[in-house]
Scaffold this motif. Structure first.
Motif, short mmCIF file in Angstrom:
data_model
loop_
_atom_site.label_atom_id
_atom_site.label_comp_id
_atom_site.label_asym_id
_atom_site.label_seq_id
_atom_site.Cartn_x
_atom_site.Cartn_y
_atom_site.Cartn_z
N UNK A 176 0.83 -1.19 0.00
CA UNK A 176 0.00 0.00 0.00
C UNK A 176 0.87 1.24 0.00
N UNK A 177 0.26 2.37 -0.35
CA UNK A 177 1.03 3.59 -0.57
C UNK A 177 1.71 4.10 0.69
N UNK A 178 1.19 3.78 1.86
CA UNK A 178 1.82 4.27 3.09
C UNK A 178 2.86 3.30 3.65
N UNK A 179 3.24 2.33 2.84
CA UNK A 179 4.29 1.39 3.27
C UNK A 179 5.66 2.05 3.19
N UNK A 180 6.45 1.87 4.23
CA UNK A 180 7.85 2.25 4.19
C UNK A 180 8.67 1.00 3.91
N UNK A 181 9.60 1.12 3.00
CA UNK A 181 10.58 0.05 2.77
C UNK A 181 11.94 0.62 3.10
N UNK A 182 12.65 -0.07 3.95
CA UNK A 182 13.90 0.46 4.50
C UNK A 182 15.03 -0.55 4.41
N UNK A 183 16.22 -0.04 4.56
CA UNK A 183 17.41 -0.86 4.65
C UNK A 183 18.00 -0.71 6.05
N UNK A 184 18.38 -1.82 6.61
CA UNK A 184 19.11 -1.88 7.87
C UNK A 184 20.41 -2.65 7.61
N UNK A 185 21.36 -2.53 8.52
CA UNK A 185 22.58 -3.31 8.40
C UNK A 185 23.02 -3.79 9.77
N UNK B 106 26.54 -6.95 17.01
CA UNK B 106 25.93 -5.62 17.16
C UNK B 106 24.47 -5.66 16.75
N UNK B 107 23.76 -4.60 17.11
CA UNK B 107 22.36 -4.52 16.75
C UNK B 107 22.19 -4.18 15.28
N UNK B 108 21.02 -4.47 14.78
CA UNK B 108 20.69 -4.13 13.40
C UNK B 108 20.33 -2.64 13.36
N UNK B 109 21.08 -1.89 12.57
CA UNK B 109 20.95 -0.44 12.55
C UNK B 109 20.27 0.06 11.28
N UNK B 110 19.52 1.12 11.43
CA UNK B 110 18.83 1.75 10.31
C UNK B 110 19.83 2.40 9.35
N UNK B 111 19.55 2.28 8.06
CA UNK B 111 20.39 2.91 7.04
C UNK B 111 19.59 3.95 6.25
N UNK B 112 18.48 3.53 5.65
CA UNK B 112 17.70 4.42 4.79
C UNK B 112 16.29 3.90 4.65
N UNK B 113 15.38 4.82 4.36
CA UNK B 113 13.97 4.46 4.20
C UNK B 113 13.36 5.26 3.07
N UNK B 114 12.35 4.67 2.44
CA UNK B 114 11.58 5.36 1.41
C UNK B 114 10.13 4.94 1.55
N UNK B 115 9.24 5.90 1.32
CA UNK B 115 7.82 5.61 1.40
C UNK B 115 7.32 5.23 0.01
N UNK B 116 6.51 4.17 -0.05
CA UNK B 116 6.11 3.64 -1.34
C UNK B 116 5.31 4.63 -2.16
N UNK B 117 4.49 5.42 -1.52
CA UNK B 117 3.58 6.29 -2.25
C UNK B 117 3.98 7.75 -2.31
N UNK B 118 5.23 8.07 -1.92
CA UNK B 118 5.66 9.46 -1.98
C UNK B 118 7.16 9.51 -2.24
N UNK B 119 7.71 10.68 -2.28
CA UNK B 119 9.14 10.84 -2.55
C UNK B 119 9.96 10.96 -1.27
N UNK B 120 9.30 10.79 -0.14
CA UNK B 120 10.02 10.98 1.12
C UNK B 120 11.07 9.92 1.37
N UNK B 121 12.26 10.36 1.75
CA UNK B 121 13.35 9.46 2.09
C UNK B 121 14.00 9.91 3.40
N UNK B 122 14.62 8.98 4.05
CA UNK B 122 15.36 9.26 5.28
C UNK B 122 16.65 8.46 5.27
N UNK B 123 17.68 9.03 5.89
CA UNK B 123 18.97 8.38 5.94
C UNK B 123 19.58 8.54 7.33
N UNK B 124 20.36 7.55 7.72
CA UNK B 124 21.16 7.76 8.90
C UNK B 124 22.31 8.68 8.53
#
Length: 125
Positions: A28-37, A42-60
């Motif tokens: 669905x359009x409000x799904x976020x798909x992200x990468x962790x490493x 060590x713990x699994x850490x956030x790397x980057x995210x993108x929202x399926x239905x928009x251009x919004x992105x986030x990065x560590x």
């Protein structure tokens, strides 16, 4: 939703790799798909995210300016272009999907309901 990560490998410092996360199922359009490493012990850490239905992105902060997350809706695939790789980027990279999280929680592992298998990225110095 099922996720299949690929594209890992061995690269020298300063090199590039592109990871792919192929998604199947209903996204669905409000799904976020992200990468962790994750590195051993060590713990699994956030790397980057993108929202399926928009251009919004986030990065560590550690990857800003070097990594780019993008998506191809027609192929149901999310990419992580990794440039200027450093030895400290060595890790197993996982993609994850979640449709109930809000943007402020994209970095939280527990916000994601679906995970792909990891793909190993090794950066040699």
């Amino acid at each position: 939703v099922q996720l299949q990560a690929s594209g890992g490998g061995l690269v020298q410092a300063g090199g590039s790799l592109r990871l792919s996360c192929a998604a199947s199922g209903h996204i669905v359009s409000n799904t976020y798909i992200s990468w962790f490493r994750q590195t051993p012990g060590k713990e699994r850490d956030f790397v980057a995210a993108i929202k399926w239905g928009s251009r919004g992105t986030d990065y560590t902060n550690a990857v800003k300016g070097r990594f780019t997350i993008s998506r191809d809706n027609a192929k149901n695939t999310v990419y992580l272009q990794m440039n200027s790789l450093r030895p400290e980027d060595t890790a197993v990279y996982y993609c994850a999907a979640g449709s109930t999280l809000i943007r402020s929680s994209v970095a939280s592992r527990t916000a994601y309901a679906y995970w792909g298998q990891g793909t190993l990225v090794t950066v040699s110095s």
